[in-house]
Scaffold this active site. Structure first.
Site, mmCIF file in Angstrom:
data_model
loop_
_atom_site.group_PDB
_atom_site.id
_atom_site.type_symbol
_atom_site.label_atom_id
_atom_site.label_comp_id
_atom_site.label_asym_id
_atom_site.label_seq_id
_atom_site.Cartn_x
_atom_site.Cartn_y
_atom_site.Cartn_z
ATOM 1 N N SER A 1 -7.888 -1.630 3.590
ATOM 2 C CA SER A 1 -7.866 -1.162 2.206
ATOM 3 C C SER A 1 -7.204 0.198 2.152
ATOM 4 O O SER A 1 -7.038 0.862 3.167
ATOM 5 C CB SER A 1 -9.291 -1.070 1.654
ATOM 6 O OG SER A 1 -9.986 -0.068 2.351
ATOM 7 N N THR A 2 -6.814 0.598 0.972
ATOM 8 C CA THR A 2 -6.127 1.885 0.804
ATOM 9 C C THR A 2 -6.974 3.033 1.353
ATOM 10 O O THR A 2 -6.476 3.918 2.030
ATOM 11 C CB THR A 2 -5.849 2.147 -0.692
ATOM 12 O OG1 THR A 2 -5.612 0.906 -1.311
ATOM 13 C CG2 THR A 2 -4.663 3.044 -0.874
#
Ligand SMILES: [Zn+2]
Length: 493
Positions: A18-19
């Site tokens: 994920s970011t």
């Protein structure tokens, strides 16, 4: 070990980051791929393809590589029988998704999902452990947001300041605490005192600029920088975080706010701060955005002909006389009704007088009273509404699985039927709840509910008066200027 050595030892790997995780080394894509490859080598599994979603949240349905992998798994001529992942939480965003994907991949495509850090055998214990790991992964994802807030609260509680240092303070770089800046704090005090004494932003601005006092950026003061100071609770020692959405500058739901009192030394007393906030509010109601709240009955007034809300309208006649009225909104916006209107002052005093009459005589036509649920049935209603939402949510999951190609149309139809049955049951319960209970002492209770009208009017605070009225008036239907039906709201006992 389950199925690690089946005849077909060809596998694909799926990695996701994920970011927010991209910075962390343990979860990085190369780290995930490396661990999976080592595992494959050790167990004689051949990896024939890699699917990688970078910067994608487990919560987003839109993971292109994941969907590609699922559709490849569904192909008849696929040449792999396993999907290797690093951890269950890479694969799906929660337990139900994970279960749906895993069981359908197994059943429909004969593809097995193996989480290399969570290997379980087929024994009941193994199954139980696997289920638990999935629950933990889901719990973690749900809790992440709460954990972030908890962390912020703890830091702020210790007096550590996060975010931009407000004018009037400096940040001690070693302790990360706010310290009062002697010079700047004097300016803050001047701003609060002038404003609470009735000076406008423009007066304060020119006062400071003529005195040669500038902002921290060494610029001249403007109205918005003064307004920012006046509205900032940091000056009473309060730390607030997460109150507004940065993108739209609108307020977030209050459950998401982090507010810590006494996080640092105050510059302004509570009294002065709240006095100032009241001045802002009162100025707002006179001009600008607050104008709407002057129409005390809007959202209660309904056009008797079409049922649409009536909307405040101010018009200047050629003679120069100003007319303030409530007009059918359906006419105003779509020209669908006709110019059904009442004069603002007339309808407002009619309503106030009607309330006074009920208070004096103690009599009310029961047809004019609408019973609304009490707090307890409110909670019950909330619960039912939540489960209604959950049912819809469950169906959306099925729809996602269908869109990702995991389940077929027939399975989706079955799910749809089940959802429909569950939904009608909950809706039925909701209806029953609304019909439930009667109020025996309508006259007496409505009288006590309406007591205090003149005290409220005396306050002369339109926003407050409106709130008071909205709490007590269900609707005011206007058929024409002289024919009006007022319905009161009364809590069910
Ligand atoms: Zn109308």
């Amino acid at each position: 070990m389950a199925n690690l050595k089946s005849e077909n030892n060809k596998a694909v790997l799926y990695a996701r980051v994920s970011t927010e995780e991209q910075a962390s080394r343990d979860n990085s894509i190369p780290a995930q791929i490396k661990a999976i490859k080592q595992f494959a080598l050790k167990n004689g599994i051949e990896i024939i393809k890699e699917y990688v979603d970078e910067g994608k949240s487990a919560r987003t349905a839109d993971r292109p590589q994941f969907q590609q992998m699922i559709s490849d798994a569904k192909k008849n001529d696929k040449i792999f029988s396993k999907i290797l992942i690093h951890k269950t939480d890479r694969f799906a965003r929660n337990r139900s998704d994970s279960v749906i994907y895993k069981s359908l991949l197994q059943k429909e495509c004969h593809v097995e999902v193996i989480s290399i850090t969570e290997i379980f055998d087929d024994s009941p214990t193994g199954k139980l452990l696997e289920g638990m790991m999935e629950v933990i992964a889901e719990f973690h994802s749900l809790n992440l947001a709460q954990e972030v807030m908890k962390g912020m609260k703890q830091k702020a509680g210790k007096g550590l300041y996060l975010g931009r240092t407000p004018y009037g303070y400096t940040l001690d770089e070693t302790t990360k605490k706010l310290i009062i800046d002697e010079e700047e704090s004097k300016v803050v005090k001047i701003i609060f005192e002038m404003y609470s004494n009735g000076d406008s932003f423009a007066t304060i601005k020119s006062h400071l600029n003529t005195a040669g006092i500038f902002t921290r950026e060494n610029k001249a003061w403007d109205s918005s920088s003064i307004k920012r100071i006046i509205k900032n609770p940091a000056y009473i020692g309060q730390f607030t975080w997460n109150k507004t959405k940065r993108s739209t500058n609108s307020k977030k739901d209050s459950t998401e706010w982090v507010i810590v009192e006494n996080s640092h030394d105050p510059i302004i007393s509570h009294e002065l701060f709240y006095k100032t906030q009241n001045v802002i509010k009162s100025k707002h109601t006179i001009r600008g955005k607050g104008v709407k709240s002057i129409y005390l009955l809007s959202s209660m007034l309904k056009c008797g002909h079409c049922g649409h809300n009536m909307i405040g309208e101010k018009k200047k006649h050629v003679s120069g006389k100003v007319y303030i009225r409530y007009v059918c909104g359906n006419y105003l916006s779509h020209k669908l009704c006709f110019y059904n209107f009442v004069h603002k002052d007339a309808i407002e005093s009619l309503v106030f007088n009607n309330i006074r009459e009920i208070l004096n005589t103690g009599k009310v036509d029961t047809n004019n009273v609408v019973l609304v649920e009490s707090k307890t049935s409110d909670a019950e209603k909330d619960l039912l509404e939540t489960s209604l939402k959950n049912i819809k949510h469950k169906f959306e999951k099925q729809l996602e699985a269908f869109e990702a190609g995991v389940i077929d149309l027939e399975e989706l139809q079955t799910a749809k039927k089940r959802v429909f049955l569950e939904e009608s049951e909950v809706k039925h319960q909701l209806e029953q709840l609304e019909k439930k209970s009667q109020n025996k002492n309508i006259d007496k209770n409505l009288k006590s509910h309406l007591t205090g009208i003149d005290e409220i009017l005396l306050l002369n605070d339109p926003a407050n008066i409106k709130l008071w009225l909205k709490d007590r008036i269900y609707s005011i239907e206007v058929f024409n200027k002289s024919e009006v039906l007022i319905k009161y709201r009364l809590p069910v006992e």
